[in-house]
Write a protein that holds these residues in place. Structure first.
Motif, PDB file in Angstrom:
ATOM      1  N   TYR A   3       8.054  29.848  15.326  1.00 30.55           N
ATOM      2  CA  TYR A   3       7.213  30.844  15.978  1.00 30.55           C
ATOM      3  C   TYR A   3       8.084  31.779  16.808  1.00 30.55           C
ATOM      4  N   LEU A   4       7.720  33.051  16.786  1.00 33.19           N
ATOM      5  CA  LEU A   4       8.362  34.061  17.613  1.00 33.19           C
ATOM      6  C   LEU A   4       7.504  34.228  18.855  1.00 33.19           C
ATOM      7  N   LEU A   5       8.115  34.090  20.026  1.00 33.85           N
ATOM      8  CA  LEU A   5       7.413  34.264  21.289  1.00 33.85           C
ATOM      9  C   LEU A   5       7.829  35.606  21.866  1.00 33.85           C
ATOM     10  N   LEU A   6       6.884  36.495  22.040  1.00 33.07           N
ATOM     11  CA  LEU A   6       7.149  37.844  22.546  1.00 33.07           C
ATOM     12  C   LEU A   6       6.654  37.926  23.981  1.00 33.07           C
ATOM     13  N   SER A   7       7.567  38.144  24.907  1.00 35.88           N
ATOM     14  CA  SER A   7       7.246  38.159  26.325  1.00 35.88           C
ATOM     15  C   SER A   7       7.141  39.592  26.820  1.00 35.88           C
ATOM     16  N   TYR A   8       6.033  39.894  27.479  1.00 32.73           N
ATOM     17  CA  TYR A   8       5.773  41.245  27.968  1.00 32.73           C
ATOM     18  C   TYR A   8       5.823  41.291  29.489  1.00 32.73           C
ATOM     19  N   GLU A  77       3.986  54.959  24.471  1.00 32.67           N
ATOM     20  CA  GLU A  77       3.930  54.695  25.907  1.00 32.67           C
ATOM     21  C   GLU A  77       2.954  53.551  26.136  1.00 32.67           C
ATOM     22  N   LEU A  78       3.408  52.520  26.827  1.00 31.35           N
ATOM     23  CA  LEU A  78       2.592  51.326  27.008  1.00 31.35           C
ATOM     24  C   LEU A  78       2.490  50.947  28.472  1.00 31.35           C
ATOM     25  N   LYS A  79       1.433  50.203  28.784  1.00 30.35           N
ATOM     26  CA  LYS A  79       1.303  49.658  30.135  1.00 30.35           C
ATOM     27  C   LYS A  79       2.187  48.439  30.293  1.00 30.35           C
ATOM     28  N   GLU A  80       2.414  47.725  29.189  1.00 26.66           N
ATOM     29  CA  GLU A  80       3.308  46.573  29.180  1.00 26.66           C
ATOM     30  C   GLU A  80       4.396  46.831  28.150  1.00 26.66           C
ATOM     31  N   VAL A  81       5.602  46.331  28.432  1.00 28.94           N
ATOM     32  CA  VAL A  81       6.705  46.508  27.496  1.00 28.94           C
ATOM     33  C   VAL A  81       7.246  45.152  27.076  1.00 28.94           C
ATOM     34  N   LEU A  82       7.776  45.100  25.885  1.00 30.98           N
ATOM     35  CA  LEU A  82       8.396  43.890  25.380  1.00 30.98           C
ATOM     36  C   LEU A  82       9.701  43.670  26.128  1.00 30.98           C
ATOM     37  N   ALA A  83       9.798  42.552  26.833  1.00 26.62           N
ATOM     38  CA  ALA A  83      10.953  42.297  27.689  1.00 26.62           C
ATOM     39  C   ALA A  83      11.934  41.301  27.090  1.00 26.62           C
TER      40      ALA A  83
END
Length: 123
Positions: A3-8, A77-83
């Motif tokens: 699984y890929l975990l994408l943290s925002y 443009e996003l309110k959250e970004v992939l960190a």
């Protein structure tokens, strides 16, 4: 299954001018995450993880009517970004949710879980 975990993280909390200088809060979050990482290494469920550069230094490549072009910045443009992202190799989605729930409880930011389509995904 992998699984890929994408943290925002909230875009407003990540100042491009100070992107190379992590805040005390960011350092504390990283230390807390490292504890989870060590646990997953010990159980053999950890594959890898990386933090990502600030969206201000990103490049997006897309196809347009005039051909393929590369532009500065993120796709939208996003309110959250992939960190950051991590890859885990666990028995199934239930275990992935269990792991991620513990991380989100401590860090407070959302994490998206995506199955990685490996050998199980064939044409």
């Amino acid at each position: 299954m992998k699984y890929l975990l994408l943290s925002y993280t909230p875009a407003a909390a990540w100042d491009a001018a100070t992107a190379d200088t992590p805040s005390e809060e960011a350092l504390a979050a990283f230390a807390a995450y490292q504890k989870f990482e060590q646990e997953l290494i010990a159980t053999g469920e950890f594959v890898g993880s990386e933090g990502l550069g600030h969206p201000a230094v990103a490049t997006t490549v897309r196809r347009t009517a005039g051909g393929v072009v590369a532009t500065d910045g993120p796709f939208a443009e996003l309110k959250e970004v992939l960190a950051s992202f991590a890859v885990i190799d666990v028995a199934g989605q239930e275990r992935a949710v269990e792991i991620v729930s513990r991380i989100v409880e401590v860090l407070g930011e959302p994490i998206e879980i995506r199955p990685i389509m490996g050998e199980d995904f064939t044409a």
